[in-house]
Design a protein around this motif. Sequence first.
Motif, PDB file in Angstrom:
ATOM      1  N   ASP A  14       0.828  -1.210   0.000  1.00  0.00           N
ATOM      2  CA  ASP A  14       0.000   0.000   0.000  1.00  0.00           C
ATOM      3  C   ASP A  14       0.861   1.258   0.000  1.00  0.00           C
ATOM      4  N   ILE A  15       1.945   1.211   0.742  1.00  0.00           N
ATOM      5  CA  ILE A  15       2.861   2.358   0.773  1.00  0.00           C
ATOM      6  C   ILE A  15       3.448   2.593  -0.608  1.00  0.00           C
ATOM      7  N   ARG A  16       3.834   1.512  -1.269  1.00  0.00           N
ATOM      8  CA  ARG A  16       4.354   1.646  -2.634  1.00  0.00           C
ATOM      9  C   ARG A  16       3.323   2.301  -3.548  1.00  0.00           C
ATOM     10  N   SER A  17       2.078   1.828  -3.442  1.00  0.00           N
ATOM     11  CA  SER A  17       1.011   2.397  -4.272  1.00  0.00           C
ATOM     12  C   SER A  17       0.808   3.874  -3.977  1.00  0.00           C
ATOM     13  N   LEU A  18       0.820   4.239  -2.707  1.00  0.00           N
ATOM     14  CA  LEU A  18       0.621   5.643  -2.329  1.00  0.00           C
ATOM     15  C   LEU A  18       1.774   6.516  -2.816  1.00  0.00           C
ATOM     16  N   ILE A  19       2.994   6.001  -2.719  1.00  0.00           N
ATOM     17  CA  ILE A  19       4.144   6.763  -3.215  1.00  0.00           C
ATOM     18  C   ILE A  19       4.048   6.934  -4.726  1.00  0.00           C
ATOM     19  N   GLU A  20       3.657   5.865  -5.412  1.00  0.00           N
ATOM     20  CA  GLU A  20       3.496   5.958  -6.870  1.00  0.00           C
ATOM     21  C   GLU A  20       2.415   6.975  -7.220  1.00  0.00           C
ATOM     22  N   LEU A  21       1.315   6.951  -6.496  1.00  0.00           N
ATOM     23  CA  LEU A  21       0.240   7.915  -6.747  1.00  0.00           C
ATOM     24  C   LEU A  21       0.703   9.346  -6.500  1.00  0.00           C
ATOM     25  N   SER A  22       1.554   9.533  -5.506  1.00  0.00           N
ATOM     26  CA  SER A  22       2.004  10.894  -5.193  1.00  0.00           C
ATOM     27  C   SER A  22       2.827  11.497  -6.326  1.00  0.00           C
ATOM     28  N   GLY A  23       3.338  10.661  -7.212  1.00  0.00           N
ATOM     29  CA  GLY A  23       4.090  11.151  -8.363  1.00  0.00           C
ATOM     30  C   GLY A  23       3.216  11.634  -9.497  1.00  0.00           C
ATOM     31  N   HIS A  24       1.901  11.543  -9.313  1.00  0.00           N
ATOM     32  CA  HIS A  24       0.951  11.973 -10.342  1.00  0.00           C
ATOM     33  C   HIS A  24      -0.100  12.898  -9.708  1.00  0.00           C
ATOM     34  N   PRO A  25       0.308  14.087  -9.325  1.00  0.00           N
ATOM     35  CA  PRO A  25      -0.588  14.984  -8.593  1.00  0.00           C
ATOM     36  C   PRO A  25      -1.819  15.424  -9.374  1.00  0.00           C
ATOM     37  N   GLU A  26      -1.822  15.259 -10.678  1.00  0.00           N
ATOM     38  CA  GLU A  26      -2.966  15.685 -11.481  1.00  0.00           C
ATOM     39  C   GLU A  26      -4.084  14.641 -11.523  1.00  0.00           C
ATOM     40  N   GLN A  27      -3.804  13.433 -11.074  1.00  0.00           N
ATOM     41  CA  GLN A  27      -4.800  12.361 -11.133  1.00  0.00           C
ATOM     42  C   GLN A  27      -5.770  12.440  -9.954  1.00  0.00           C
ATOM     43  N   PRO A  28      -6.966  11.855 -10.107  1.00  0.00           N
ATOM     44  CA  PRO A  28      -7.924  11.809  -8.999  1.00  0.00           C
ATOM     45  C   PRO A  28      -7.355  10.988  -7.835  1.00  0.00           C
ATOM     46  N   CYS A  29      -7.814  11.294  -6.657  1.00  0.00           N
ATOM     47  CA  CYS A  29      -7.251  10.640  -5.465  1.00  0.00           C
ATOM     48  C   CYS A  29      -8.102   9.475  -4.965  1.00  0.00           C
ATOM     49  N   GLY A  30      -9.021   8.999  -5.768  1.00  0.00           N
ATOM     50  CA  GLY A  30      -9.909   7.911  -5.354  1.00  0.00           C
ATOM     51  C   GLY A  30      -9.176   6.660  -4.906  1.00  0.00           C
ATOM     52  N   HIS A  31      -8.106   6.292  -5.602  1.00  0.00           N
ATOM     53  CA  HIS A  31      -7.367   5.084  -5.234  1.00  0.00           C
ATOM     54  C   HIS A  31      -6.687   5.261  -3.873  1.00  0.00           C
ATOM     55  N   ALA A  32      -6.127   6.435  -3.632  1.00  0.00           N
ATOM     56  CA  ALA A  32      -5.500   6.709  -2.334  1.00  0.00           C
ATOM     57  C   ALA A  32      -6.549   6.674  -1.226  1.00  0.00           C
ATOM     58  N   ASP A  33      -7.721   7.240  -1.495  1.00  0.00           N
ATOM     59  CA  ASP A  33      -8.809   7.200  -0.512  1.00  0.00           C
ATOM     60  C   ASP A  33      -9.203   5.773  -0.195  1.00  0.00           C
ATOM     61  N   LYS A  34      -9.276   4.927  -1.225  1.00  0.00           N
ATOM     62  CA  LYS A  34      -9.667   3.533  -1.035  1.00  0.00           C
ATOM     63  C   LYS A  34      -8.641   2.799  -0.181  1.00  0.00           C
ATOM     64  N   ILE A  35      -7.365   3.036  -0.412  1.00  0.00           N
ATOM     65  CA  ILE A  35      -6.313   2.413   0.391  1.00  0.00           C
ATOM     66  C   ILE A  35      -6.457   2.832   1.854  1.00  0.00           C
ATOM     67  N   ALA A  36      -6.693   4.108   2.090  1.00  0.00           N
ATOM     68  CA  ALA A  36      -6.845   4.605   3.459  1.00  0.00           C
ATOM     69  C   ALA A  36      -8.102   4.040   4.114  1.00  0.00           C
ATOM     70  N   GLU A  37      -9.188   3.942   3.364  1.00  0.00           N
ATOM     71  CA  GLU A  37     -10.432   3.385   3.907  1.00  0.00           C
ATOM     72  C   GLU A  37     -10.258   1.913   4.274  1.00  0.00           C
ATOM     73  N   GLU A  38      -9.547   1.159   3.436  1.00  0.00           N
ATOM     74  CA  GLU A  38      -9.290  -0.245   3.738  1.00  0.00           C
ATOM     75  C   GLU A  38      -8.433  -0.398   4.990  1.00  0.00           C
ATOM     76  N   GLN A  39      -7.466   0.501   5.167  1.00  0.00           N
ATOM     77  CA  GLN A  39      -6.642   0.467   6.373  1.00  0.00           C
ATOM     78  C   GLN A  39      -7.477   0.803   7.599  1.00  0.00           C
ATOM     79  N   LEU A  40      -8.381   1.744   7.474  1.00  0.00           N
ATOM     80  CA  LEU A  40      -9.269   2.102   8.572  1.00  0.00           C
ATOM     81  C   LEU A  40     -10.132   0.916   8.972  1.00  0.00           C
ATOM     82  N   ILE A  41     -10.678   0.214   8.001  1.00  0.00           N
ATOM     83  CA  ILE A  41     -11.481  -0.977   8.280  1.00  0.00           C
ATOM     84  C   ILE A  41     -10.641  -2.010   9.022  1.00  0.00           C
TER      85      ILE A  41
END
Length: 89
Positions: A14-41
């Motif tokens: 998940d950390i790898r995915s979040l770091i990869e997502l952070s390299g694309h600031p123009e993209q929607p953050c839905g995937h990052a939100d989903k990762i965080a929601e799954e961690q919360l669960i």
Amino acid sequence: VIRHARDLGFAVEDIRSLIELSGHPEQPCGHADKIAEEQLISVREKIAQLKRLEAELERIATCCNGQTVGDCYVIRALSDHALCADEHD
């Protein structure tokens, strides 16, 4: 970023995915939100399990009226899961 994410309990993948997502600031953050929601669960499930463990340990620890190990409810409960009040694993 990595240390903070680990402190929050995120898995390495998940950390790898979040770091990869952070390299694309123009993209929607839905995937990052989903990762965080799954961690919360996951954290909430762990908290619920820990609360069940706490309740069972409290019950076992306060039920013992024995004077010797042979009479000890704690030892008996550890030897016989049927003496537990609830599933706690």
